[in-house]
Design a protein around this motif. Structure first.
Motif, PDB file in Angstrom:
ATOM      1  N   ALA A 115       0.838  -1.201   0.000  1.00  0.00           N
ATOM      2  CA  ALA A 115       0.000   0.000   0.000  1.00  0.00           C
ATOM      3  C   ALA A 115       0.876   1.256   0.000  1.00  0.00           C
ATOM      4  CB  ALA A 115      -0.932  -0.004   1.206  1.00  0.00           C
ATOM      5  N   LEU A 116       1.948   1.243   0.769  1.00  0.00           N
ATOM      6  CA  LEU A 116       2.865   2.377   0.785  1.00  0.00           C
ATOM      7  C   LEU A 116       3.460   2.601  -0.598  1.00  0.00           C
ATOM      8  CD1 LEU A 116       4.641   4.519   2.296  1.00  0.00           C
ATOM      9  CD2 LEU A 116       6.323   2.691   2.543  1.00  0.00           C
ATOM     10  N   LEU A 117       3.916   1.537  -1.231  1.00  0.00           N
ATOM     11  CA  LEU A 117       4.520   1.666  -2.557  1.00  0.00           C
ATOM     12  C   LEU A 117       3.510   2.188  -3.576  1.00  0.00           C
ATOM     13  CD1 LEU A 117       6.737  -1.528  -2.723  1.00  0.00           C
ATOM     14  CD2 LEU A 117       7.420   0.821  -2.186  1.00  0.00           C
ATOM     15  N   MET A 118       2.285   1.701  -3.504  1.00  0.00           N
ATOM     16  CA  MET A 118       1.264   2.186  -4.433  1.00  0.00           C
ATOM     17  C   MET A 118       0.960   3.661  -4.201  1.00  0.00           C
ATOM     18  SD  MET A 118      -1.380  -0.971  -5.000  1.00  0.00           S
ATOM     19  CE  MET A 118      -1.680  -1.346  -3.283  1.00  0.00           C
ATOM     20  N   SER A 119       1.051   4.101  -2.968  1.00  0.00           N
ATOM     21  CA  SER A 119       0.769   5.506  -2.677  1.00  0.00           C
ATOM     22  C   SER A 119       1.878   6.418  -3.192  1.00  0.00           C
ATOM     23  CB  SER A 119       0.580   5.716  -1.172  1.00  0.00           C
ATOM     24  OG  SER A 119       1.824   5.667  -0.497  1.00  0.00           O
ATOM     25  N   LEU A 120       3.065   5.888  -3.419  1.00  0.00           N
ATOM     26  CA  LEU A 120       4.192   6.696  -3.896  1.00  0.00           C
ATOM     27  C   LEU A 120       4.228   6.838  -5.406  1.00  0.00           C
ATOM     28  CD1 LEU A 120       7.009   5.245  -1.627  1.00  0.00           C
ATOM     29  CD2 LEU A 120       5.750   7.377  -1.321  1.00  0.00           C
ATOM     30  N   GLN A 121       3.464   6.013  -6.106  1.00  0.00           N
ATOM     31  CA  GLN A 121       3.472   6.039  -7.569  1.00  0.00           C
ATOM     32  C   GLN A 121       2.623   7.195  -8.073  1.00  0.00           C
ATOM     33  OE1 GLN A 121       5.516   4.048  -9.276  1.00  0.00           O
ATOM     34  NE2 GLN A 121       6.152   3.346  -7.265  1.00  0.00           N
TER      35      GLN A 121
END
Length: 177
Positions: free
Chosen positions: A164-170
């Motif tokens: 979820a963190l990685l998706m929020s950074l995209q």
């Protein structure tokens, strides 16, 4: 799927039975448990591979070494799913060790390159899980099944939260960050 497998296995006890009992050869839940574990391992491996090979907006030093640290637990998950505990116990145990130990270390190491408050959440999950490894050596305290779940479940929660963190950074599709 863990819960479905536990509920479908006659006389299974989350207090005393190992998670791997759900995937043992001859277990009524083997296909379900091994299948979900394999899928989680492959998806986790692919996600970590893409993350560390394609890069991200997170500043990570020693990307290759860090990538290996995050890929090995996923590979261990795949091996655990393919080699049930009642087949080649040594290989199953080594793979589980990769998941249990390096998985915890990677959650703690993520503290170095993730933003707050996630970094604190990550370190806390890793420390809880590492501490629970001691309970596996003393199953009379809480039962082997409970101890194993205290080791495994924090990593499952962390994997979801990290994704979820990685998706929020995209960047979003419409070009906004």
């Amino acid at each position: 799927f863990n819960t479905i497998a536990e509920g479908s296995y006659p006389d299974y006890s989350v207090a005393t039975n190992a998670l791997s009992d759900l995937g043992a050869v001859g277990a009524p839940t083997a296909l379900l448990w091994d299948g979900q574990l394999f899928a989680a391992g492959v998806l986790g491996f692919a996600g970590m591979f893409l993350f560390f090979c394609k890069g991200s907006s997170l500043a990570i030093n020693r990307r290759r070494l860090t990538g290996v640290l995050f890929l090995l637990p996923q590979a261990g998950t795949i091996v655990v799913s393919l080699v049930p505990e009642n087949t080649i116990l040594a290989l199953h145990t080594v793979a589980a060790f990769l998941v249990f130990t390096l998985g915890r270390i990677s959650t703690i190491y993520a503290y170095r390159f993730t933003p707050p408050p996630f970094r604190y959440f990550s370190a806390l999950l890793g420390l809880v899980s590492l501490g629970a490894i001691l309970l596996i050596g003393a199953p009379s305290v809480v039962g082997f099944g409970v101890a194993e779940r205290l080791v495994v479940y924090p990593l499952q929660v962390w994997n979801i939260a990290f994704a979820a963190l990685l998706m929020s950074l995209q960047p979003q599709r419409d070009g906004r960050a």
